[in-house]
Design a protein around this motif. Structure first.
Motif, mmCIF file in Angstrom:
data_model
loop_
_atom_site.group_PDB
_atom_site.id
_atom_site.type_symbol
_atom_site.label_atom_id
_atom_site.label_comp_id
_atom_site.label_asym_id
_atom_site.label_seq_id
_atom_site.Cartn_x
_atom_site.Cartn_y
_atom_site.Cartn_z
ATOM 1 N N LEU A 149 55.053 26.682 89.569
ATOM 2 C CA LEU A 149 54.365 27.952 89.362
ATOM 3 C C LEU A 149 54.203 28.625 90.717
ATOM 4 N N ILE A 150 54.890 29.755 90.911
ATOM 5 C CA ILE A 150 54.915 30.399 92.221
ATOM 6 C C ILE A 150 54.087 31.674 92.261
ATOM 7 N N ARG A 151 53.647 32.153 91.116
ATOM 8 C CA ARG A 151 52.852 33.390 91.083
ATOM 9 C C ARG A 151 51.635 33.187 90.182
ATOM 10 N N PRO A 152 50.727 32.286 90.559
ATOM 11 C CA PRO A 152 49.587 31.974 89.680
ATOM 12 C C PRO A 152 48.659 33.163 89.444
ATOM 13 N N GLU A 153 48.428 33.980 90.474
ATOM 14 C CA GLU A 153 47.541 35.133 90.278
ATOM 15 C C GLU A 153 48.162 36.142 89.321
ATOM 16 N N GLU B 103 31.374 33.531 68.401
ATOM 17 C CA GLU B 103 31.149 34.917 68.006
ATOM 18 C C GLU B 103 32.393 35.566 67.405
ATOM 19 N N PHE B 104 33.500 34.846 67.391
ATOM 20 C CA PHE B 104 34.751 35.356 66.844
ATOM 21 C C PHE B 104 35.335 34.334 65.877
ATOM 22 N N ALA B 105 36.198 34.812 64.990
ATOM 23 C CA ALA B 105 36.945 33.888 64.151
ATOM 24 C C ALA B 105 37.697 32.909 65.044
ATOM 25 N N TYR B 106 37.974 31.716 64.537
ATOM 26 C CA TYR B 106 38.424 30.611 65.389
ATOM 27 C C TYR B 106 39.602 30.994 66.287
ATOM 28 N N TYR B 107 40.673 31.500 65.701
ATOM 29 C CA TYR B 107 41.864 31.778 66.503
ATOM 30 C C TYR B 107 41.687 33.030 67.357
ATOM 31 N N ASP B 108 40.819 33.944 66.940
ATOM 32 C CA ASP B 108 40.454 35.056 67.820
ATOM 33 C C ASP B 108 39.675 34.538 69.022
ATOM 34 N N ALA B 109 38.844 33.528 68.788
ATOM 35 C CA ALA B 109 38.076 32.944 69.892
ATOM 36 C C ALA B 109 38.999 32.296 70.918
ATOM 37 N N LEU B 110 40.100 31.709 70.462
ATOM 38 C CA LEU B 110 41.046 31.109 71.408
ATOM 39 C C LEU B 110 41.620 32.177 72.334
ATOM 40 N N ARG B 111 41.934 33.320 71.764
ATOM 41 C CA ARG B 111 42.470 34.401 72.586
ATOM 42 C C ARG B 111 41.413 34.917 73.550
ATOM 43 N N MET B 112 40.188 35.065 73.068
ATOM 44 C CA MET B 112 39.117 35.508 73.949
ATOM 45 C C MET B 112 38.920 34.532 75.101
ATOM 46 N N LEU B 113 38.951 33.240 74.806
ATOM 47 C CA LEU B 113 38.741 32.232 75.847
ATOM 48 C C LEU B 113 39.843 32.284 76.903
ATOM 49 N N GLU B 114 41.097 32.396 76.476
ATOM 50 C CA GLU B 114 42.177 32.399 77.454
ATOM 51 C C GLU B 114 42.147 33.657 78.317
ATOM 52 N N VAL B 115 41.732 34.783 77.741
ATOM 53 C CA VAL B 115 41.579 35.995 78.546
ATOM 54 C C VAL B 115 40.438 35.814 79.550
ATOM 55 N N MET B 116 39.341 35.217 79.115
ATOM 56 C CA MET B 116 38.223 34.965 80.019
ATOM 57 C C MET B 116 38.637 34.018 81.147
ATOM 58 N N TRP B 117 39.320 32.942 80.791
ATOM 59 C CA TRP B 117 39.773 31.999 81.822
ATOM 60 C C TRP B 117 40.693 32.682 82.825
ATOM 61 N N SER B 118 41.538 33.590 82.340
ATOM 62 C CA SER B 118 42.493 34.247 83.238
ATOM 63 C C SER B 118 41.804 35.212 84.189
ATOM 64 N N SER B 119 40.570 35.633 83.880
ATOM 65 C CA SER B 119 39.841 36.530 84.778
ATOM 66 C C SER B 119 39.282 35.788 85.986
ATOM 67 N N LEU B 120 39.327 34.473 85.964
ATOM 68 C CA LEU B 120 38.818 33.658 87.067
ATOM 69 C C LEU B 120 39.951 33.348 88.041
ATOM 70 N N PRO B 121 39.669 33.293 89.340
ATOM 71 C CA PRO B 121 40.725 32.973 90.310
ATOM 72 C C PRO B 121 41.239 31.552 90.110
ATOM 73 N N PRO B 122 42.497 31.304 90.456
ATOM 74 C CA PRO B 122 43.014 29.919 90.379
ATOM 75 C C PRO B 122 42.193 28.997 91.269
ATOM 76 N N SER B 123 41.917 27.819 90.765
ATOM 77 C CA SER B 123 41.147 26.843 91.532
ATOM 78 C C SER B 123 41.661 25.445 91.234
ATOM 79 N N PRO B 124 42.901 25.158 91.619
ATOM 80 C CA PRO B 124 43.486 23.846 91.298
ATOM 81 C C PRO B 124 42.812 22.735 92.077
#
Length: 653
Positions: free
Chosen positions: A193-197, A395-416
């Motif tokens: 992975l060469i472009r994590p941001e 607060e969202f239907a199950y699979y909608d919640a998965l999308r919300m979570l991944e968008v939220m996680w992506s708003s955080l800087p990479p921290s490997p």
């Protein structure tokens, strides 16, 4: 592996494909794939490339019926692909592709890699960063995040008016989900992975194709150390999976009183976690249920400082459903808990900061609504407790919640992780931070709370904030059936359930104590980039340490928050305890219900019950789009504040 019904772990699956086109001569291809990262969509893309298919086609795989006879079964989804991997005989998994005639063909080829995929069309928003460029972490990522959304800010602001009752374009996704082809554009030829941001920016705008979540989520959750190639990641996950199996065997075999207490708590929660979902709509002794219990129990026993808390199952559930592998789900859960563990700590510091910051944000965006909540004695926003504890998963239907979570996680800087992701807290184990104190009763909790706040609060008001704080060790007790909602609603994460003890309901004091008002002005407290709250108590939240008047008055409350603006809020690395976008998701939901709450003059309990009725009913696209718009405004204000600072250090945004 034991405990859950999933494909046998094999490094490589060799595949032989037969392509049929009407009366034309069949064609054959041979290649190999990694079953851990090959999804149904990836396989279709591979076959399309292999045979130069220009039209639609179907895929079947060879299996055997109950009598051992060969039978061709349709391959239509990831579940079918897993079944095909399970049934594949050595040395090949045999596939058949039925397609329309075409003219060109491709020579036989052996192994699939990123260089076999076409170059994608560059995304119009995500900046094109050269492969050899290594971005610094956190702060430039926040700036890039703002840059990538500011071009659409004006248009989105016009469309996403919170005072407009019409259903606008905000119910549509901003951009399509990340595809397999796009994902490979962020990797080099070795799979590094060469472009994590940039990957996170792309996911922030559109989420991830469900078929790719198993692969991409590990990057979002910071499972891998930086710089790993595809083969290294595969070896890493295999090593971590084996490490988990050893930990599980060792710690689940414990038969102490404390271990049994944890197992019982976990079992009670697991049996009511997402049971309406097909994956968990199974008998209580099903391997899927057992796998979720194993993950949570192993984590609790190997991390005694936090142990198990009600609500953790809400985070482990989507990881298990997505990874479809118990060991891999545990590894991802450990990575996630590295960030959210403070939510479940007894000191309540993280949750206190989040409530403080959400109140300040509310005042910046909707001061009239904030004042109304104060008049209704609901300005502490404790009815949002479930939202912030579980990061809005319910607060969202199950699979909608998965999308919300991944968008939220992506708003955080990479921290490997620097070297390796730890699956066990050896420091806590060595320090003997044991769970032997169970059960931790309410009297102990309140006594601890009184000691921690005695230096800054001498009031004996029955409606102090401590009494209204959800029971931090209420997580240690079983909830009654009345606490359930869709088999998964318990008192610890129900803002209404522990908001007011019975005495508080009967006694509605008109006095406001120091401990209740912790919403000091942050314009001065945050000018140095530091958060306005410290663990020593609410006095630190008041500018210059001056205690506010205890009188309940809207004017007093407005004075506490006077002068707040987006630029005076804490910087992104501190706002929301390091997860600022979550606060904007909470804010968006609150604003969507503002009109009805104020029109019907709801008090605290009415508001709590109102939001309980909307569990799993919010529109994920509408909430995400509005939250992105407000978040962009916040980032813009933070950038302007940073740019206007003379002699300041590196930008905080």
């Amino acid at each position: 592996m034991e405990g859950i019904v999933f494909p046998e772990e094999r490094e490589v699956i060799r595949i032989k494909v037969k392509k049929c086109e009407g009366l034309m001569q069949p064609e054959y291809r041979k290649f190999a794939v990694d079953p851990q990262i090959t999804s149904y969509e990836v396989l279709r893309h591979t076959l399309r490339r292999a045979f130069h298919l220009q039209s639609d086609f179907t895929i079947s795989y060879l299996s055997h019926d109950s009598e051992g006879q060969e039978v061709w079964l349709s391959l239509l989804s990831d579940w079918d692909l897993d079944a095909a991997f399970i049934s594949s005989s050595h040395p090949y998994l045999r596939l058949r592709v039925d397609a329309r005639p075409f003219e060109d063909a491709l020579d036989d080829w052996d192994i699939i890699s990123s260089k076999d995929t076409p170059e994608p069309v560059p995304h119009p928003v995500v900046p094109n960063v050269p492969n050899n460029r290594q971005k610094p972490p956190t702060q430039p990522f926040r700036r890039s995040l703002f840059s990538s959304v500011q071009t659409t800010l004006t248009k989105m602001t016009q469309v996403l008016s919170f005072n407009d009752t019409k259903e606008e374009e905000d119910e549509k996704p901003m951009k399509p989900a990340l595809s397999d082809t796009e994902f490979h554009s962020f990797l080099d030829e070795s799979g590094r992975l060469i472009r994590p941001e940039d990957l996170r920016l792309r996911i922030y705008h559109g989420g991830v194709d469900p078929a790719l979540r198993k692969v991409v989520w590990r990057h979002l959750l910071n499972v891998y150390p930086a710089g790993m190639g595809g083969k290294e990641r595969m070896d890493y996950m295999k090593r971590k999976a084996n490490e988990y199996l050893k930990l599980k065997a060792k710690f689940l075999a414990q038969d102490t009183e404390e271990a049994q207490f944890v197992k019982n708590m976990v079992k009670k929660d697991v049996l009511r976690t997402d049971r309406t979902l097909d994956f968990f709509a199974v008998p209580d002794e099903h391997p899927n249920i057992t796998a979720l219990s194993n993950i949570l129990t192993t984590f609790a026993l190997t991390h005694p400082d936090v142990s198990y808390c009600q609500g953790m199952s809400d985070f482990a559930s989507p990881l298990l459903v997505t990874m479809r592998d118990e060991a891999q789900a545990y590894v991802c859960f450990c990575a996630l808990m590295n960030r959210i563990k403070p939510n479940f700590m007894l000191d309540g510091e993280a949750m206190t900061h989040k409530f403080q910051h959400l109140t300040e944000l509310m005042h910046c965006v909707a001061p009239e609504f904030t004042e109304y909540l104060y008049k209704q004695q609901a300005e502490d926003l404790f009815f949002c407790y479930r939202w912030m504890l579980l990061e809005l998963k319910r607060e969202f239907a199950y699979y909608d919640a998965l999308r919300m979570l991944e968008v939220m996680w992506s708003s955080l800087p990479p921290s490997p992780p620097q070297k390796d992701l730890e699956l066990i807290d050896n420091v806590a184990l060595m320090a003997n931070l044991s769970i032997a104190r169970y059960p931790y009763n309410e009297a102990d909790r309140r006594q601890k709370g009184r000691r921690s706040s005695s230096s800054s609060n001498q009031s004996n008001s029955p409606k102090s904030r401590e009494h209204r704080m959800p029971n931090r060790r209420g997580r240690r007790r079983a909830s009654s059936n009345s606490d359930k909602e869709d088999g998964n609603h318990n008192s610890m994460v129900d803002g209404r359930g522990s908001r007011m003890p019975s005495k508080d309901v009967e006694s509605k004091s008109t006095n406001r104590t120091t401990q209740q008002i912790t919403h000091g002005s942050s314009s001065s407290a945050h000018s140095n980039g530091k958060s306005s709250l410290v663990p020593n108590g609410p006095k630190a939240a008041i500018p210059n340490g001056e205690l506010p008047s205890p009188a309940r008055s809207p004017m007093v409350f407005k004075k506490q928050l006077n002068g707040l603006s987006m630029s005076s809020l804490p910087p992104p690395d501190k706002f929301g305890y390091g997860n600022p976008f979550m606060l904007f998701l909470c804010l968006t939901i609150l604003l969507q219900h503002q009109d009805i709450i104020m029109r019907e003059q709801m008090d605290y309990n009415d508001i709590a019950m109102h939001f309980d009725k909307h569990v799993r009913k919010h529109n994920v696209n509408k909430v995400l789009n509005k939250a992105r718009t407000l978040f962009a405004e916040y980032l813009k204000a933070q950038l302007q504040k940073s740019a206007s600072s003379n002699g300041s250090g590196p930008n905080q945004c």
